[in-house]
Design an enzyme around this catalytic site. Structure first.
Site, mmCIF file in Angstrom:
data_model
loop_
_atom_site.group_PDB
_atom_site.id
_atom_site.type_symbol
_atom_site.label_atom_id
_atom_site.label_comp_id
_atom_site.label_asym_id
_atom_site.label_seq_id
_atom_site.Cartn_x
_atom_site.Cartn_y
_atom_site.Cartn_z
ATOM 1 N N CYS A 3 0.927 -1.270 -0.141
ATOM 2 C CA CYS A 3 -0.116 -0.086 0.077
ATOM 3 C C CYS A 3 0.857 1.200 -0.062
ATOM 4 C CB CYS A 3 -0.815 -0.118 1.232
ATOM 5 S SG CYS A 3 -2.233 -1.327 1.115
ATOM 6 N N HIS A 40 -3.480 7.318 2.111
ATOM 7 C CA HIS A 40 -3.791 5.777 1.576
ATOM 8 C C HIS A 40 -5.160 5.621 1.984
ATOM 9 C CE1 HIS A 40 -3.980 1.764 0.784
ATOM 10 N NE2 HIS A 40 -4.015 1.268 2.256
ATOM 11 N N ASN A 44 -10.077 -0.354 -0.556
ATOM 12 C CA ASN A 44 -8.634 -0.286 -0.473
ATOM 13 C C ASN A 44 -8.064 -0.824 -1.903
ATOM 14 O OD1 ASN A 44 -5.697 -0.535 0.118
ATOM 15 N ND2 ASN A 44 -6.071 -1.465 2.163
#
Length: 317
Positions: free
Chosen positions: A113, A244, A274
């Site tokens: 990520c 993020h 996500n």
């Protein structure tokens, strides 16, 4: 002194949308439960035969168009991804071929990520050193391919997508500073337990959700402090937070750390889920194109991911 500035942004989301209502028919969960804990309403899923490089290509074309630059002008291509098309060649090389660029170095970065943050930092150093002048940086993922769709605590989180930026050399500051960290001692808490060298039957994401959440909040608090202190800035100097997009509660915690109203935080987790390395550039492109982020404003981008990895980028847009 040479700096790197963002010349254009782009993004792409697959057509298929998987809503929380759809997930209610797949696993024992509810829309209310998912949204209350994550802030996610829906996510996009790549079609059969649609690969990470395809998503990256669409986002890259949008970024190049926004920058008014042809692919032949690129002298470096970096793709941040956890879900490459193949073991090799790199997804960056596959993207390069699809773009019609020949000769520029092209490689992948894998920091899950945090991948886009790592890739931006890498591109920035190439430009500052004079080794490159025009760089395409893409975060692209097909996380649905490594998701266990029977794991109700995990499958609700992930989505597919891509985001891209074109960086160019400039005499004026664009990227002000980058800050990268990792700690592999936490690997077991968020991982895919099999791969090429370490073969196994389980090739889907495993996560100790509560523990990861707590560490992410504390770590992102620390990276905010580090970034501000390194540049002699106050919290009020930040115009926009582009984080993020993992969980709305983590975003809210970071905003509180900055003393920032949520209206100054770019939030796309509700629509995208996500998307790992794609989430920061996706969110950035959304806010640039809808007019919220304007030239001259100060932006803090930050991310936390498996590894653990974490990092930040401070920039003038």
């Amino acid at each position: 002194m040479t700096y790197s500035r963002i010349l254009g942004t782009g993004s792409y989301l697959p057509e298929k949308i998987l809503t929380n209502a759809d997930l209610e028919r797949m696993v024992d969960t509810t829309d209310e439960w998912i949204f209350a804990r994550t802030g996610i309403r829906e996510r996009h899923i790549a079609a059969d035969g649609q690969f990470t490089s395809d998503l990256a290509l669409a986002a890259a074309k949008h970024a190049l168009e926004a920058a008014n630059i042809g692919a032949e002008a690129l002298d470096l291509i970096i793709v941040a991804t956890t879900t490459p098309d193949r073991v090799f060649p790199s997804t960056a090389c596959l993207l390069q071929q699809k773009l019609g660029n020949a000769g520029a170095p092209a490689f992948d970065v894998q920091a899950v990520c945090s991948g886009f943050i790592y890739a931006i930092a890498t591109a920035d150093n190439f430009i500052r050193s004079g080794a490159a002048r025009t760089v395409l940086v893409v975060g692209a993922e097909t996380m649905s391919r490594i998701t266990d769709w029977k794991d109700r605590s995990n499958c609700i989180l992930w989505g597919d997508g891509a985001g891209a930026v074109v960086l160019g050399a400039s005499d004026e500051p664009g990227i002000i500073s980058t800050h990268l960290h990792a700690d592999g001692s936490y690997a077991r808490m968020l991982n895919v337990p099999s791969g090429v060298s370490e073969r196994g039957d389980d090739n889907t994401i495993h996560m100790e959700g509560n523990t990861v959440f707590k560490i992410a909040v504390n770590t992102l608090d620390a990276i905010v402090d580090e970034t501000l202190e390194a540049n002699g800035l106050q919290k009020s100097d930040i115009d926009w937070l582009v984080p993020h997009q993992a969980n709305i509660r983590i975003l809210q915690s970071t905003a509180r750390k900055l003393g920032m109203e949520m209206e100054r935080v770019i939030v796309t987790v509700d629509k995208h889920g996500n998307t790992s390395a794609a989430s920061v550039p996706l969110a950035l492109d959304v806010a640039v194109r809808d007019g919220r982020i304007k030239r001259g404003e100060t932006i803090l981008m930050e991310a936390f991911g498996g590894g653990f990895t974490w990092g930040s980028v401070l920039l003038k847009y």
